[in-house]
Design a protein around this motif. Structure first.
Motif: not given
Lengths: 369, 443, 339
Positions: B273-289
């Motif tokens: 779940y932490v990995l999922n959170f991080l992947l979501c986070a990195i998605t939002s960081v890199i593509f959604f600012g």
């Protein structure tokens, strides 16, 4: 080339997706299956021998326990067998109610079976939850008519246990209003979904000749392209009075079985609509005979079969003139449909096994008896 | 993080603490973030997932423990802590014991480079993105250890699948990010966020665009395709449906986790779940600012920063809070998308997954890298780089031309690859059928 | 191949179509619709959106009257008499054979009487098929609606008669229509079987103690009365003292029967008398007969068992009381005559 070894895996008897205590001895080469041996008998409960110790009437609730998804259909087969043996006429209204219940059973079985199949493919129970929602509605109807949701024990020799309650018909009509939406939605979710197509197209092909050779019946046989439906081939009860189509597949893979099941739900709905139109009025207490201990058929034997949602369910009864059957044999569709599993799975991947097994739609209560 | 701490302590308060104290404080803050936030995220996400997916299935979900079930994860945690830890006799005890730790540790490390708000990054590594993905692949070792040590066939198959899948999907994930690294010209995650100011168009591409914090990469064709490819790869990396093949519960029971119980099992879940959170986070960081959004940039400009030592500390707090709110809401939205996909789709098969990854996703991301190069050329190059004909165009026109060209390239590549992929699928099916016929000649 | 009244549909597999994710998006849409629709409740059968969870301990589905779970035994509320006569029909048809009956015997003559001294149902093995309720000729065994039966041990699911006894009013409240269908016949049969049950045999176990205590009380009162009032012997005094209340009760019963029949829909005409006024008439007649018979019996008759009853509160109890009075009086008269 790297030297590889074949690995033997036991899938089951305790496994989340074997639909009960069923074991598959799978030999895999990497992920590809080279051999599969179905092993069953873990749920054997001596049904047939037990039935020979019981009177004809006492067996009725035990037939509920064969295929616990379709108690009504099992009741129907057994009731027809005994009626044939004794020579009991069933009143019109009772026949209509019987067919109504059996067709509702077909809808609920297919809704559940498709849900479980998609679950086996790895969808997180969404389709199953939708199917279960419709199933609950139908079970509510069953409960109001027969008193129980699953183990209905509703049919009697020469009729049904009691007439439909007053609020049954309005609720049934409500249910039919929801049915097209539900089936269409299921089709939208299943029919064109690329992932589902990947998982089901060309998987678990059961060629026509093989299907016939294994005497497979039901949606599995029709999925393989054989238009064989006992309701049409040998109309029992009052099935010759209804218009309905027989859906068949063309390839015989999992996808065809899914499509056939979806279409069968539509056809069942058609039958139910015709029943609502034609249902005759109540004729008093005659159609609701009470349970009888003293059913004493003449010496002889009988084989009666019906098209349950899973295939041909037959009861073979031999009477020696006493109140107990001398021989009682069940031709269980789940059991017969399961036998070609090894041939259906060979050459596919491990992940396909559960999908193919799910597409056969088995209930272990019926397989092992 | 340390420069902010240094700024606050030494410049604003003027205490002149030594650099080791600053470093110690900075690392303490980082450690607190790692060990307090990560398990909390996991607890929250389990409840979030269960409630959301229940709604999709017309159910209610867990709502008994506490108001609306908010203490359900705690109850689960207590349960999993008090469970007996069973190690199979045939297992390799030490490896079996270490494996969950090896899986959890890298996911915790990944928090190090994750920016939560403006100026709120634990460590601003200049190779942050590389670090993030390098460290995430370490957990594959742990998965293989778990599968191997369990001495269980399901576990072994699961571990093999997990490793194959993670290794395969690292490639499209990283290549899709490569396109954005080309555009940004930096591997630092903080730089990538700061690039995404603007309004629909990044302010770095077209300077005249106002900075509303909305110049996200997702609005460019390159970014969009990279996002789709990356998100699919992230699903595979985080073992989410439709790629939850390593732990396919209907096939191989629980994959590499089959022989684990109690808190060791809990650690696998935590890691996942932490990995999922991080992947979501990195998605939002890199593509959604990431924390970019209306207002944050302006607030941060008034705050105490190395650039602006005279700012007000209240703006630090405001910018931080607003930034974290933006960042977390984006992250949780992506987690919702993950749940949504889990609610809708079935699972792919391992060979189909490989097919999809290698035959479709990787070519697509490669095309995207070329698109990114075209984009960079059209928006940034001049006569000096051998692209004289764009000299006369205004930045907006250059941006528009780049947009159209890359859109055409990406769309064409997508449709072409989809067609080819469909053909290859049909071909594979035909071959399968041939194999099948040879196998089932038993009648 | 041709099939009658229908066609063979070959399912369309839609091959050859370029699939670039439309199906996936369609699937997402379906799930989204359900998510968005899940904030209201799925109200009725015609809806496919909305939550359909029944949050069980807080909410419960209404049970249909026909619902069957576990069998229970009925007894008459007022008199405490069980409807069961120990005929073994249920024991014989029970498919898993979990019903065990012990037939009652008359303590004096040793003959079988139509009642069960013990009635055991093993709930843990019962399959809830409902055959016992269906075959019971006296409508004494009925299917209960209680489904929360979990226990910590298996033994406590072996139900004895005391645990199985339920008043008729309870069954009439959970399944009014079903009870109304059988009411008249069941009550008539009960009256018939009561005749052949001596003393406390056939009384609901839950009420036995109560009724015994009440009897003792009455006996004490009867014993006290002659000592205070008259030098006459105790035995002859008793009927005389009882006559008036008995008569009163019968009249009351008759009146009540008339009233009750106005309110309640008349049960199907299985009863000996067809219409409600006739019912009342019959009750009155019975009461009068009782009075006469008792008078004729004279002083020699021993006291009847009858009066040990709670005051009648409704039609059937009244009728019962009247008939009982008549029977007792008749018996007394016979004894008187023989003497």
């Amino acid at each position: 080339m790297l030297k590889t070894e074949e690995l033997q895996i036991n899938i089951g008897p305790q496994h989340p997706s074997t639909h009960g205590v069923f074991r598959m001895l799978v030999t895999v080469d990497g992920e590809t299956i080279t051999d599969l041996k179905p092993v069953f008998g873990y749920l054997h409960r001596n049904h047939e021998q037990l039935a020979e110790m019981n009177t004809y009437q006492q067996n009725m609730p035990y037939t509920d326990r064969l295929d616990y998804f379709n108690a009504m259909a099992n009741n129907h087969a057994y009731a027809i067998a005994v009626e044939k043996l004794v020579g009991i006429e069933v009143p019109e209204r009772a026949e209509y109610i019987r067919v109504l219940m059996v067709e509702l059973t077909r809808i609920l079985n297919h809704a559940g079976a498709l849900g479980f199949l998609i679950n086996d493919m790895g969808a997180w129970q969404t389709q199953l939850a939708f199917g279960m929602r419709e199933r609950e509605k139908i079970l509510d109807l069953f409960e109001s008519a027969s008193g129980a949701r699953l183990m209905c024990n509703y049919f009697r020799f020469g009729g049904v246990a009691r007439d439909l309650p007053a609020d049954f018909m309005p609720r049934l009509k409500d249910l039919l209003l929801a049915m097209p939406g539900f089936v269409d939605e299921m089709e939208r979710l299943l029919r064109e979904n690329e992932i589902l197509l990947q998982r089901s197209e060309g998987i678990g092909i059961l060629p026509q000749e093989l299907a016939l050779a294994y005497s497979v019946t039901g949606p599995v046989l029709r999925g393989s392209g054989v238009a064989y439906d006992i309701r049409k081939a040998e109309p029992y009860s009052i099935y010759d009075r209804f218009d309905f189509d027989v859906p068949v597949g063309s390839v015989g893979d999992v996808y065809d079985r899914i499509l056939v099941r979806i279409e069968e739900m539509r056809q069942s709905k058609r039958i139910i609509e015709q029943i609502i139109e034609q249902l005759p009025d109540a004729q008093g207490g005659y159609m609701n005979p009470k349970a009888r201990q003293n059913v004493r058929p003449p010496v002889g034997d009988v084989y009666a079969r019906v098209e349950t949602p899973k295939g041909e369910l037959g009861f073979y009864l031999v009477s020696d003139g006493s109140t107990k059957p001398y021989r009682y044999k069940v031709r269980a569709p789940s059991f017969i449909n399961l036998t070609p599993l090894g041939d259906m799975c060979r050459g596919y991947k491990v992940a396909d096994v559960v999908v193919i097994l799910g597409s056969i739609d088995i209930v272990m209560g019926e397989v092992d008896r | 993080m340390q420069d902010v701490v240094n700024q606050v302590i030494n410049t604003t308060f003027g205490w002149n603490w030594p650099s080791w104290a600053i470093a110690l404080i900075g690392y303490l803050i980082v450690a607190v973030i790692l060990f307090a936030i990560a398990p909390f995220q996991m607890l929250f996400l389990t409840l979030y997932e269960r409630r959301a997916i229940a709604r999709m299935q017309d159910r209610v979900g867990p709502n008994r423990v506490g108001p609306e079930g908010i203490f359900q994860p705690l109850a689960d945690g207590v349960k999993i802590f008090t469970k007996e830890d069973i190690v199979p006799d045939a297992a390799d005890h030490w490896v079996h014991f270490i494996a969950p730790c090896v899986v959890v540790a890298p996911t915790m490390f990944m928090f190090v480079v994750l920016p939560w708000g403006p100026g709120m990054v634990p460590v601003d590594l200049n190779i942050g993105l590389l670090f993030f993905f390098a460290i995430s692949s370490v957990s594959a070792v742990g998965l293989l250890m778990a599968g191997w040590a369990s001495s269980n066939k399901f576990a072994l198959i699961g571990a093999m699948r997990a490793v194959a899948q993670m290794v395969s999907y690292e490639i499209p994930a990283v290549i899709s990010l490569l396109a954005l690294v080309l555009i940004t010209g930096s591997l630092s995650i903080v730089d990538m966020i700061s690039y995404q100011g603007g309004l629909f168009i990044s302010s770095r591409d077209v300077a005249s665009v106002p900075d509303w914090g909305l110049g996200w990469f997702i609005f460019t064709p390159v970014g969009f395709l990279a996002f789709v490819a990356f998100f699919i790869a992230a699903l595979a990396e985080g073992e989410r449906t439709p790629f939850d093949i390593p732990e396919a519960d209907s096939e191989i029971v629980a994959g590499y986790m089959t022989e684990y119980s109690g808190m060791k099992f809990g650690l696998f879940y935590l890691a996942q779940y932490v990995l999922n959170f991080l992947l979501c986070a990195i998605t939002s960081v890199i593509f959604f600012g990431g924390w970019q959004g209306p207002g944050v940039g302006w607030l941060y400009a008034q705050a105490i920063t190395p650039v602006n030592p005279q700012g007000g500390w209240v703006f630090n707090v405001l910018a931080g809070v607003l930034g974290v709110v933006y960042f977390l809401s984006k992250t949780y939205f992506f987690f919702f998308v993950m749940v949504w996909i889990r609610g809708a789709f079935a699972r792919l098969r391992i060979d189909q997954l490989m097919d999809f990854g290698w035959k479709f996703l990787i070519p697509l991301t490669l095309v995207n890298v070329i698109s990114a190069a075209v984009w960079v050329a059209l928006t940034k190059w001049g006569a000096a780089d051998g692209l004289a004909f764009v000299e006369g165009w205004s930045p907006l026109v250059r941006w528009a031309v780049a947009f159209v060209v890359t859109l055409a390239m990406n769309l064409g590549a997508y449709l072409y690859l989809a067609r080819i992929f469909a053909h290859s699928q049909a071909e594979r099916e035909r071959l399968d059928d041939e194999v099948l016929e040879s196998l089932i000649n038993v009648v | 191949m041709d099939i009658p009244r229908g066609n063979i549909i070959v399912m369309d597999r839609r091959r050859g179509k370029l699939r670039v994710g439309q199906g996936l998006i369609q699937g997402l849409k379906v799930v989204w619709d359900h998510w968005a629709g899940s904030f209201h409740k799925n109200e009725n059968f015609s809806q496919i959106h909305g939550t359909f969870t029944v949050e069980y301990p807080d909410e419960r589905l209404p049970l249909p009257q026909t619902y069957r779970n576990m069998p229970v035994l009925l007894y008459d509320d007022e008199s405490g008499h069980e409807l069961c006569t120990g005929c073994y029909q249920c024991q014989r048809i029970c498919p898993p054979q979990v019903i065990h009956i012990t037939q009652a015997k008359d303590p004096v003559t040793g003959k079988m009487v139509p009642a069960a001294t013990e009635f055991i149902i093993e709930y843990d093995a019962c399959m809830s098929c409902g055959f016992c309720a269906e075959v019971c000729p006296f409508d004494s065994i009925k299917m209960d609606h209680v489904y929360e039966l979990s226990t910590a041990d298996r033994v406590s699911l072996t139900m004895r008669k005391a645990q199985l006894n339920r008043p008729i009013s309870y069954y009439a409240s959970i399944a009014p229509d079903l009870w109304a269908e059988v009411q008249a016949g069941a009550m008539k049969k009960l009256q018939g079987s009561i005749k052949r049950r001596p003393d406390v045999i056939g009384l609901a176990a839950v009420l036995t103690e109560k009724i015994k205590a009440r009897r003792l009380e009455l006996a004490a009162a009867a014993a006290a009365a002659p000592a205070a009032a008259a030098p006459a012997p105790a035995a002859p005094a008793a009927p005389a003292a009882k006559l008036t209340p008995e008569e009163k009760a019968a009249k009351l019963a008759a009146m009540k029967a008339t009233n009750a029949n106005k309110g309640v829909a008349a049960p199907p005409a299985k009863a000996p008398v067809e219409l409600s006024p006739a019912d009342a008439k019959a009750a009155k007649l019975a009461a009068i007969k009782a009075a006469n018979a008792a008078k004729q019996a004279g002083a020699a008759a021993p006291p009847a068992e009858v009066p040990a009853e709670l005051p009648p509160t409704d039609a059937k109890a009244a009728k019962l009381a009247a008939i009982k009075a008549a029977n007792a009086a008749k018996k007394a008269a016979e004894q008187g005559n023989s003497e």
